[in-house]
Write an enzyme that holds these catalytic residues in place. Structure first.
Site, mmCIF file in Angstrom:
data_model
loop_
_atom_site.group_PDB
_atom_site.id
_atom_site.type_symbol
_atom_site.label_atom_id
_atom_site.label_comp_id
_atom_site.label_asym_id
_atom_site.label_seq_id
_atom_site.Cartn_x
_atom_site.Cartn_y
_atom_site.Cartn_z
ATOM 1 N N ASP A 320 -22.354 -2.894 46.480
ATOM 2 C CA ASP A 320 -21.482 -3.672 47.355
ATOM 3 C C ASP A 320 -20.596 -4.559 46.472
ATOM 4 O O ASP A 320 -20.762 -4.633 45.254
ATOM 5 C CB ASP A 320 -22.307 -4.513 48.330
ATOM 6 C CG ASP A 320 -21.565 -4.796 49.634
ATOM 7 O OD1 ASP A 320 -20.322 -4.779 49.624
ATOM 8 O OD2 ASP A 320 -22.236 -5.040 50.651
ATOM 9 N N GLU A 516 -19.346 -11.732 57.322
ATOM 10 C CA GLU A 516 -20.470 -12.138 56.485
ATOM 11 C C GLU A 516 -20.238 -13.503 55.855
ATOM 12 O O GLU A 516 -19.131 -13.855 55.478
ATOM 13 C CB GLU A 516 -20.708 -11.094 55.402
ATOM 14 C CG GLU A 516 -19.502 -10.807 54.535
ATOM 15 C CD GLU A 516 -19.725 -9.619 53.626
ATOM 16 O OE1 GLU A 516 -20.571 -9.719 52.738
ATOM 17 O OE2 GLU A 516 -19.046 -8.607 53.819
#
Length: 834
Positions: A320, A516
């Site tokens: 990620d 997020e």
């Protein structure tokens, strides 16, 4: 939240929720990670070709293939020169920085990257692959249709729908020249306080399991069609189970829970042939056995031993965004540990040149075995061959550059209809007959940004207007078309409106967009919606009890404590984040030529109290307000009645902090400015600017987007946080406590600056002068400093007040009382406050 709904896999998902005790008895658990047989098997001829290509590559070429920068920091020439294997666009990143770029402009850049990759000096040219977060449709692209976020799709209980959405998203992505999607997300959420809750299909692993394979099949097909893209199962593993719902936090599940709950979606995804898996930011510490696996990006046990060896995954693992840099001992530009753990491609958006150089040195020194590099590149080339990337350029795709391929509007509208859940139906209001006079209120009724949520054109979904969604309809637009333009009146705040002039009120309220990090509520935060969005409570109070039925449409990325809103509503609909097709909502609200009814069932339990985070389906104490699987039909009357709307003023649990003003609580002590005998309470509109003589307040960023208020003084004025009642500090927050806040002082005080708490004031001029120009600072002022000047902590209704008599500028956020903070080394000394 410790929800443990691992029910028998044979249970039909469309059935009503199983009673808690039956659920516990029906549980069937795996005892180990299963071996998976992929629908895309090994092909001897292809494997021979992979070996030949890898065998002709230099070390620099191999490391280039393993490197994925962001399009803002890597040009097509960089792809050619450094043999880059991939590029990505992050949320809010567009070709040429053009937010309104259409399919053709995206395609043109994709084609340039491809042509650059095919003009290197490699013995065999290897095409670059572009990856993107198309998580609810091709959501980065102007004009593309956006589907409901995953939480809404979880309410639909329809795997076939997911397969269709996967296929439509893939086609839309190929229209822009992109061949790789970072989805589906297979998180099984344990705590609604997580800011990515809406990216999960359900708290129930069976729903995630039923959707994972279907979505992958829809998106990838057999990787033979122009409408297919490479899919990604993410985030491996346990991202939805972190303690307190903290993003990138620690998952403390047992091995059995990780296998049976958090792993549930990966097995069908791998079986369907998903070609890439993304590592997760979180850590895993199995506290039941004392086994700490650490950061998943650095876990060889999970990425190599479990995923690749035990489960047999032969695609490649992608990290990620800079996730490798969070592995202990690593940085964004150097992380041998992440590669040795089993990550094959490294998403290193900006520091990629240094990363390549450092990785080459680490291989040459033996820190990274050459065999590990060859394995990683073999996997990458294998996937590119399987996906047909060697056979066609982006421009040769049948859908290349076609805007209409990005607009499956009817499918999205159907998905919205299937996602809505009717929670309260105490009065026979729906469907609203055509001809009725409708008053529509609420900030979200005509706001595409709120309606689409995070990961919509921009990363957080913020900084968008309705004009950024030219091929969509707001919920208000849908109601107007269904009911008749002349029958609908809209007022965002309901001020000055005569409710008696209408037949029915529709209030469209809910959360503002977030993604997020920014969306996390925090360990001491409550699930109380009105604490973060007091304007929604105010608008319902303005229209309720006036003799007309109130239908509330609640737009949110998670279940929240809304008992106060439910009490003011005759009908209450959970609409989740429906995306661009607002008419899918109006289809169920207003009677039309074709009759639709509610079919959605709760994918998440709905909390009964502001701190109800333990919603374990199999637990005897499982007692939410609305259970998992709940959902009414239009003809079904409910008897929700009057609910207890109490909430703890100091947050949840035993905490040493007491919130004053932050993203988690904006209502208990709202901010106001005073000047020249005038007072102005700062409204909830984050884009608004508030002014009085001598002072201006605007939304700003100190830690995350739009989290702070920038106060600019030009003359005498005050900003303060004042509550309707005195604060009551819990014992842990009052011991050796300090007033703590984050600030950026952008303009040093030209006069005197004082701070007040209740009846005691201190001179903070020197403090703020010292902080000027030093960026973000966390200030801790001992409460004893205020008490020495007359503050009585039992009578404080204004715990934060800053006054300046001349020019001064500072941004403030995360204002709280923190127990123990007065004793920390960086706490302000009272002598400094003259």
């Amino acid at each position: 939240m410790l929800r443990n709904p691992v029910l028998a896999l044979a249970v039909a998902l469309a059935l009503p929720a199983i009673p808690a005790h039956a659920a516990a008895q029906a549980t069937t658990q795996l005892t180990d990670w299963p071996r998976i047989t992929s629908a895309i098997g090994k092909d001897a001829a292809l494997e021979k070709r992979v070996a030949e290509i890898v065998g002709k590559m230099t070390l620099a070429q191999k490391i280039g293939q393993m490197t994925q920068p962001e399009i803002k920091s890597a040009t097509p020439e960089d792809v050619r020169r450094y043999y880059l294997g991939s590029v990505l666009n992050g949320g809010g990143s567009w070709p040429n920085g053009n937010k309104h770029a259409k399919a053709a402009e995206w395609l043109a850049l994709a084609q340039r990257y491809h042509e650059a990759s095919m003009s290197t000096d490699m013995a065999v040219k290897v095409p670059v692959v572009w990856g993107t977060d198309a998580v609810h449709g091709h959501n980065n692209v102007f004009g593309a249709t956006l589907f409901p976020h995953n939480i809404g799709l979880g309410a639909a209980r329809n795997p076939k729908l997911l397969e269709e959405i996967g296929a439509a998203t893939a086609k839309a992505t190929r229209a822009s020249g992109i061949a790789w999607v970072f989805g589906p997300t297979l998180a099984v959420v344990r705590d609604d306080r997580w800011g990515r809750t809406y990216e999960s299909y359900s708290e129930h692993p069976d729903i995630v399991k039923s959707y994972a394979g279907a979505y992958v099949r829809g998106m990838q097909g057999k990787l033979k069609d122009d409408a297919n893209t490479i899919a990604t199962a993410k985030h491996f593993i346990g991202d939805g189970g972190t303690e307190f719902g903290k993003d990138r936090g620690v998952n403390k599940s047992s091995r059995s829970q990780m296998i049976n709950i958090h792993g549930a979606g990966y097995y069908p995804a791998l079986q369907a042939g998903v070609q890439t898996v993304m590592s997760s930011f979180n850590s895993w510490n199995d506290v039941s056995t004392g086994t700490d696996y650490g950061k998943l990006h650095g876990s060889r046990t999970m990425l190599t031993d479990v995923l690749k060896t035990k489960m047999g995954f032969d695609g490649f693992v992608i990290t990620d965004w800079n996730g490798h840099g969070e592995v202990p001992g690593c940085s964004n530009d150097s992380c041998a540990a992440a590669i040795n753990a089993g990550n094959d491609m490294i998403m290193v958006p900006d520091d990629w040149k240094a990363f390549i150089a450092n990785t080459i040195k680490q291989v040459e020194s033996g820190e990274i075995p050459m065999a590990r590099i060859d394995d990683a590149v073999t996997r990458i080339i294998r996937v590119k061959l399987r996906a047909g990337l060697f056979d066609k350029s982006p421009a040769q795709n049948a859908y290349a550059g076609k805007d209409d391929a990005m607009q499956p509007r009817e499918l999205a509208r159907r998905a919205v209809r299937e996602s809505l859940v009717l929670l309260k139906n105490d009065s026979p209001v729906l469907p609203i007959a055509r001809g009725k006079k409708i008053l529509v209120v609420g900030k979200t009724a005509d706001d595409m940004s709120n309606q689409t949520g995070g990961w919509s054109i921009t990363w957080q979904g913020t900084a968008n207007t309705n004009a950024d969604f030219p091929n969509g309809d707001t919920i208000l637009a849908g109601i107007r078309e269904a009911a008749g333009q002349d029958k609908v009146t809209f007022s965002a705040d309901a001020r000055g409106v005569d409710v008696s002039a209408f037949d029915v009120v529709v209030a469209v309220v809910g959360e503002r967009p977030y993604a997020e990090g920014d969306g996390d509520i925090g360990p001491s935060g409550t699930l109380r919606h009105s604490g973060r969005y007091p304007e929604d409570l105010a608008v319902l109070q303005a229209v309720a009890g006036k003799g007309k039925p109130v239908v509330t449409v609640f737009v949110s990325g998670r279940p929240l404590y809304v008992n106060d809103l439910l009490n003011l509503s005759d009908v209450f609909v959970a609409a989740w984040l429906p995306g661009t097709e607002g008419k899918g909502v109006s289809d169920l609200l207003v009677a039309g030529p074709k009759r639709y009814d509610f079919t959605g069932k709760l994918p998440f339990s709905w909390p009964k109290s502001a701190c109800q985070t333990d919603l374990n389906v199999g637990d005897r104490n499982y007692a939410p307000l609305f259970a998992y699987g709940y959902g009414l039909k239009t003809a079904t009357r409910s008897k929700v009645g009057k609910l207890d709307a109490a909430y703890p003023a100091g947050g949840c649990g035993v905490s040493n902090t007491f919130p004053v003003f932050s993203q988690a609580d904006r209502a208990s002590f709202p901010l106001a400015i005073t000047s020249s005998g005038q007072q102005l309470v700062l409204g909830a509109d984050l884009n608004a600017t508030f002014r009085l003589p001598g002072v201006t307040v605007q939304t700003a960023q100190v830690n995350t987007q739009q989290d702070a208020k920038l106060v600019t003084w030009t003359g005498p004025a005050t900003i303060e946080a004042r509550g309707a009642r005195a604060m009551v500090l819990p014992a842990a927050a009052s011991a050796n406590a300090a007033l703590r806040f984050d600030t950026i002082v952008s303009g040093a005080p030209a006069g005197k600056v004082s701070m007040r708490m209740g009846g005691g004031a201190v001179d903070a001029t020197a403090l703020f002068a010292r902080l000027a120009g030093k960026g973000k600072q966390t200030v801790k002022i001992p409460l004893a400093c205020f008490q020495a000047r007359g503050t009585d902590l039992a009578k404080v209704d204004t715990p934060f007040s800053v006054s300046s008599d001349a020019a001064f500028a500072a941004a403030f956020t995360n204002i709280e009382i923190a127990g123990g903070a007065a004793g920390e080394p960086d706490a302000v000394r009272c002598e400094e406050l003259k």
